[in-house]
Design a protein around this motif. Structure first.
Motif, PDB file in Angstrom:
ATOM      1  N   PHE A 186       1.131  -1.604  -0.213  1.00  0.00           N
ATOM      2  CA  PHE A 186       0.081   0.073   0.107  1.00  0.00           C
ATOM      3  C   PHE A 186       1.089   1.292   0.147  1.00  0.00           C
ATOM      4  N   CYS A 187       0.152   2.638  -0.420  1.00  0.00           N
ATOM      5  CA  CYS A 187       1.063   3.791   0.279  1.00  0.00           C
ATOM      6  C   CYS A 187       0.147   4.493   0.416  1.00  0.00           C
ATOM      7  N   SER A 188       0.794   5.671   1.506  1.00  0.00           N
ATOM      8  CA  SER A 188       0.078   6.818   2.124  1.00  0.00           C
ATOM      9  C   SER A 188       0.544   8.152   0.554  1.00  0.00           C
ATOM     10  N   ALA A 189      -0.751   8.404   0.825  1.00  0.00           N
ATOM     11  CA  ALA A 189      -1.028   9.425   0.143  1.00  0.00           C
ATOM     12  C   ALA A 189      -1.820  10.912   0.453  1.00  0.00           C
ATOM     13  N   TYR A 190      -0.861  12.062   0.276  1.00  0.00           N
ATOM     14  CA  TYR A 190      -1.691  13.504   0.695  1.00  0.00           C
ATOM     15  C   TYR A 190      -2.484  14.373   0.013  1.00  0.00           C
ATOM     16  N   ARG A 191      -3.287  14.797   0.177  1.00  0.00           N
ATOM     17  CA  ARG A 191      -3.185  15.546  -1.176  1.00  0.00           C
ATOM     18  C   ARG A 191      -4.178  17.046  -0.752  1.00  0.00           C
ATOM     19  N   GLU A 192      -4.335  18.408  -0.984  1.00  0.00           N
ATOM     20  CA  GLU A 192      -4.380  19.592  -0.764  1.00  0.00           C
ATOM     21  C   GLU A 192      -5.400  19.800  -2.533  1.00  0.00           C
ATOM     22  N   ILE A 193      -5.846  21.166  -1.550  1.00  0.00           N
ATOM     23  CA  ILE A 193      -6.937  21.412  -3.174  1.00  0.00           C
ATOM     24  C   ILE A 193      -6.009  23.044  -3.050  1.00  0.00           C
ATOM     25  N   ILE A 194      -5.890  23.275  -4.019  1.00  0.00           N
ATOM     26  CA  ILE A 194      -5.510  24.873  -4.264  1.00  0.00           C
ATOM     27  C   ILE A 194      -6.356  25.903  -5.142  1.00  0.00           C
ATOM     28  N   GLU A 195      -5.845  26.872  -4.490  1.00  0.00           N
ATOM     29  CA  GLU A 195      -6.822  27.407  -5.313  1.00  0.00           C
ATOM     30  C   GLU A 195      -5.511  28.859  -6.074  1.00  0.00           C
ATOM     31  N   VAL A 196      -5.206  28.800  -7.119  1.00  0.00           N
ATOM     32  CA  VAL A 196      -4.450  29.783  -7.590  1.00  0.00           C
ATOM     33  C   VAL A 196      -4.597  31.064  -8.387  1.00  0.00           C
ATOM     34  N   ASP A 197      -4.515  32.623  -8.350  1.00  0.00           N
ATOM     35  CA  ASP A 197      -4.960  33.772  -9.277  1.00  0.00           C
ATOM     36  C   ASP A 197      -4.799  33.020 -10.654  1.00  0.00           C
ATOM     37  N   GLU A 198      -4.164  32.327 -11.159  1.00  0.00           N
ATOM     38  CA  GLU A 198      -4.204  32.394 -13.042  1.00  0.00           C
ATOM     39  C   GLU A 198      -3.844  31.224 -13.520  1.00  0.00           C
ATOM     40  N   PRO A 199      -4.829  31.115 -14.453  1.00  0.00           N
ATOM     41  CA  PRO A 199      -4.701  30.073 -15.289  1.00  0.00           C
ATOM     42  C   PRO A 199      -3.806  29.412 -15.062  1.00  0.00           C
ATOM     43  N   VAL A 200      -3.495  27.968 -14.705  1.00  0.00           N
ATOM     44  CA  VAL A 200      -2.470  27.216 -15.353  1.00  0.00           C
ATOM     45  C   VAL A 200      -1.428  27.081 -16.821  1.00  0.00           C
ATOM     46  N   GLU A 201      -1.086  26.767 -16.800  1.00  0.00           N
ATOM     47  CA  GLU A 201      -0.827  26.724 -18.471  1.00  0.00           C
ATOM     48  C   GLU A 201      -0.927  25.198 -19.009  1.00  0.00           C
ATOM     49  N   TRP A 202      -1.085  24.442 -18.419  1.00  0.00           N
ATOM     50  CA  TRP A 202      -1.248  22.775 -18.622  1.00  0.00           C
ATOM     51  C   TRP A 202      -2.663  22.324 -17.607  1.00  0.00           C
ATOM     52  N   ASN A 203      -3.737  22.890 -17.542  1.00  0.00           N
ATOM     53  CA  ASN A 203      -4.895  22.487 -17.116  1.00  0.00           C
ATOM     54  C   ASN A 203      -6.176  22.065 -18.086  1.00  0.00           C
ATOM     55  N   ASP A 204      -5.147  21.438 -19.714  1.00  0.00           N
ATOM     56  CA  ASP A 204      -5.118  20.406 -20.604  1.00  0.00           C
ATOM     57  C   ASP A 204      -5.150  18.925 -19.697  1.00  0.00           C
ATOM     58  N   THR A 224      -9.831  23.329 -12.429  1.00  0.00           N
ATOM     59  CA  THR A 224     -10.375  23.982 -12.956  1.00  0.00           C
ATOM     60  C   THR A 224      -8.994  24.720 -13.301  1.00  0.00           C
ATOM     61  N   GLU A 225      -9.303  25.571 -14.119  1.00  0.00           N
ATOM     62  CA  GLU A 225      -7.883  26.438 -14.965  1.00  0.00           C
ATOM     63  C   GLU A 225      -6.461  27.171 -13.312  1.00  0.00           C
ATOM     64  N   THR A 226      -7.827  27.340 -12.532  1.00  0.00           N
ATOM     65  CA  THR A 226      -7.394  27.518 -11.341  1.00  0.00           C
ATOM     66  C   THR A 226      -7.224  27.321 -10.154  1.00  0.00           C
ATOM     67  N   GLU A 227      -8.044  25.797 -10.240  1.00  0.00           N
ATOM     68  CA  GLU A 227      -8.396  24.819  -8.521  1.00  0.00           C
ATOM     69  C   GLU A 227      -7.962  23.527  -9.147  1.00  0.00           C
ATOM     70  N   ILE A 228      -6.798  23.559  -7.825  1.00  0.00           N
ATOM     71  CA  ILE A 228      -5.859  22.122  -8.569  1.00  0.00           C
ATOM     72  C   ILE A 228      -5.308  20.889  -7.302  1.00  0.00           C
ATOM     73  N   ASN A 229      -6.065  20.179  -7.522  1.00  0.00           N
ATOM     74  CA  ASN A 229      -5.664  18.554  -7.062  1.00  0.00           C
ATOM     75  C   ASN A 229      -4.373  18.494  -7.020  1.00  0.00           C
ATOM     76  N   ALA A 230      -2.849  18.886  -5.682  1.00  0.00           N
ATOM     77  CA  ALA A 230      -1.980  18.627  -5.668  1.00  0.00           C
ATOM     78  C   ALA A 230      -1.640  17.949  -5.102  1.00  0.00           C
ATOM     79  N   GLY A 231      -1.208  16.980  -5.319  1.00  0.00           N
ATOM     80  CA  GLY A 231      -0.565  15.606  -3.990  1.00  0.00           C
ATOM     81  C   GLY A 231       0.874  14.690  -3.951  1.00  0.00           C
ATOM     82  N   LEU A 232       0.992  14.454  -3.370  1.00  0.00           N
ATOM     83  CA  LEU A 232       1.810  12.530  -3.416  1.00  0.00           C
ATOM     84  C   LEU A 232       2.163  11.805  -2.784  1.00  0.00           C
TER      85      LEU A 232
END
Length: 457
Positions: A186-204, A224-232
């Motif tokens: 098994f793995c241990s995982a953690y994630r955050e939902i992060i809101e950024v000011d400007e659209p990310v260029e890799w939104n696709d 979305t372009e500005t809401e990112i699920n970031a984790g590891l």
């Protein structure tokens, strides 16, 4: 003490649990889903939010019921950032992709199961199982809002997630049910939902990045372009990583996250192993994360969990109608359907997980950078890929210094293909199960010998 009686009791209101409950309810049987969270928090689960197979869900809860949770349907490929090689690898991902709001998706799932006729009991913590003298599971014991509560049932479906308590409490010695389960799978995982000011260029794109060790990776999935699920995540057999600190450090080095706000934080355990050899016992079935129904290379498990819930429910219904809920063979077709749909492929993919544990991360990243994107996609999602002679020559030239690793990978691929073929001959009844396991274990011994990896099972 309060006692309830149902045809089927499902433990856990995740994807597999809701699809199992909806399928049972649609057939006209009484089913309850017991969920430890309250009604507001139910469905709030740590997840990467990336959904492969977004076009394909069982009809018990159709895709149309889930679409309000699809926040980004423009994603169409993966983006592998490889700092060790100073390169970015863009790879196509077969099938329909989406990124979802997992909490909203959870609400949609529960609403769909309720519409089908399933009952939900929230604030219910299962503490034990009920078994007859001959080993048949006949219910569970729980505490519901402080009240000791018993749920008696013809079939209990374990949809309680990775490292489920139910399996610790159930006597499975005389069943085919897979008990070869430990933390290293098994793995241990953690994630955050992060809101950024400007659209990310890799939104696709679904962005992946290796951690400092091979048995882990970071991800950035754009809801979305500005809401990112970031984790590891990282394998539990590795030395502990400081998940929050490691993610924070990487975020601080990325310009697109400067001044960003964290909206939500969650962690979880996740199976990164092959599916359970058998997930049935008399009166008992496990589904979804509780049965290892996750792509072990990507961590994706939503689509597989939905179908596992459907297949388990169908066998439960048949066993109830035949009066054979205590007969393991009456539930066996569930195992067969899982292996045929995705289990065989996931077992082959796990071979590559095993491979990565035996090699230095820099060697692996060099190899990854040399592999064409479409071939990497086939390997990650299909369990195998083919490489022409000309392509082998190009890879060899591009990957000078990593030839030993490439040769080992080639041998590993051959064994993964052999394992995939073996899983595609999964036995049609329990009578052939022991012989099938012995042959599979012989293949695994060859895999450990070639890779030099420590035995995982």
């Amino acid at each position: 003490m309060t006692t309830h009686q149902y045809d089927v009791t499902v433990v856990g209101a995740g994807t597999s649990g809701c699809y199992a409950a909806a399928t049972v309810a649609e057939a006209g049987y009484d089913v309850v889903v017991v969920e430890r969270k309250d009604a507001e928090e139910a469905g709030h689960i740590a997840c990467g939010d990336a959904l492969k197979g977004a076009s394909d869900f069982p009809e018990a809860i159709p895709k149309s019921r889930l679409e309000p949770a699809f926040t980004n349907t423009d994603v169409d490929h993966g983006r592998f950032e490889i700092p060790q090689e100073d390169t970015v690898l863009e790879i196509p991902v077969p099938g329909e992709l989406a990124v979802i709001d997992r909490w909203e998706y959870g609400r949609c799932l529960i609403a769909g199961a309720k519409d089908a006729g399933a009952e939900f009991h929230y604030d219910t913590v299962v503490q034990d199982v009920i078994q007859s003298d001959d080993g048949e599971v006949t219910g569970v014991k729980a505490v519901r809002k402080g009240d000791p509560t018993t749920y008696e049932a013809d079939i209990v479906v374990d949809a309680a997630g990775a490292l489920s308590l139910l399996q610790d409490k159930t006597e499975l010695e005389d069943a085919t049910f897979d008990t070869n389960v430990r933390y290293s799978q098994f793995c241990s995982a953690y994630r955050e939902i992060i809101e950024v000011d400007e659209p990310v260029e890799w939104n696709d794109a679904l962005v992946f990045k290796p951690t400092d060790r091979s048995a882990g990776y970071l991800w950035y999935f754009p809801r979305t372009e500005t809401e990112i699920n970031a984790g590891l995540g990282f394998q539990m057999n590795e030395e502990p990583m400081e998940l929050v600190d490691d993610l924070k450090a990487d975020l601080q080095n990325r310009s697109e996250f400067q001044g960003a706000e964290v909206q939500d934080k969650l962690g979880a355990a996740l199976p990164t192993r092959r599916p359970y050899d058998s997930a049935v016992a008399p009166g008992f079935m496990a589904v979804g994360d509780a049965a290892g129904h996750v792509n072990p290379t990507t961590g994706g498990g939503i689509a597989g969990a939905a179908y596992a819930g459907k297949y388990a429910a169908e066998q439960a219904i048949g066993a109830i109608e035949d009066g054979r809920t205590g007969d393991e063979s009456a539930l066996w077709e569930y195992n067969v359907n899982v292996m045929d749909h995705f289990g065989a492929r996931y077992a082959a993919l796990d071979v590559y997980n095993i491979f990565t544990t035996a090699y230095d991360v820099d060697d692996l990243m060099g190899l990854l950078a040399a592999l064409p994107g479409e071939k990497l996609a086939e390997a990650l999602y299909g369990g195998s890929t083919s490489v022409s002679f000309g392509l082998k020559v190009k890879m060899a030239m591009k990957s000078f210094g990593h030839w030993g690793t490439i040769y080992d990978l080639y041998q590993t691929k051959t064994l993964a293909d052999r394992l995939l073929d073996h899983y595609e001959r999964y036995p049609s009844d329990p009578g052939g199960f022991a012989a099938w396991q012995r042959e599979r274990d012989d293949i695994m011994d060859d895999i450990y010998e070639v890779t030099g990896a420590e035995a995982k099972y």
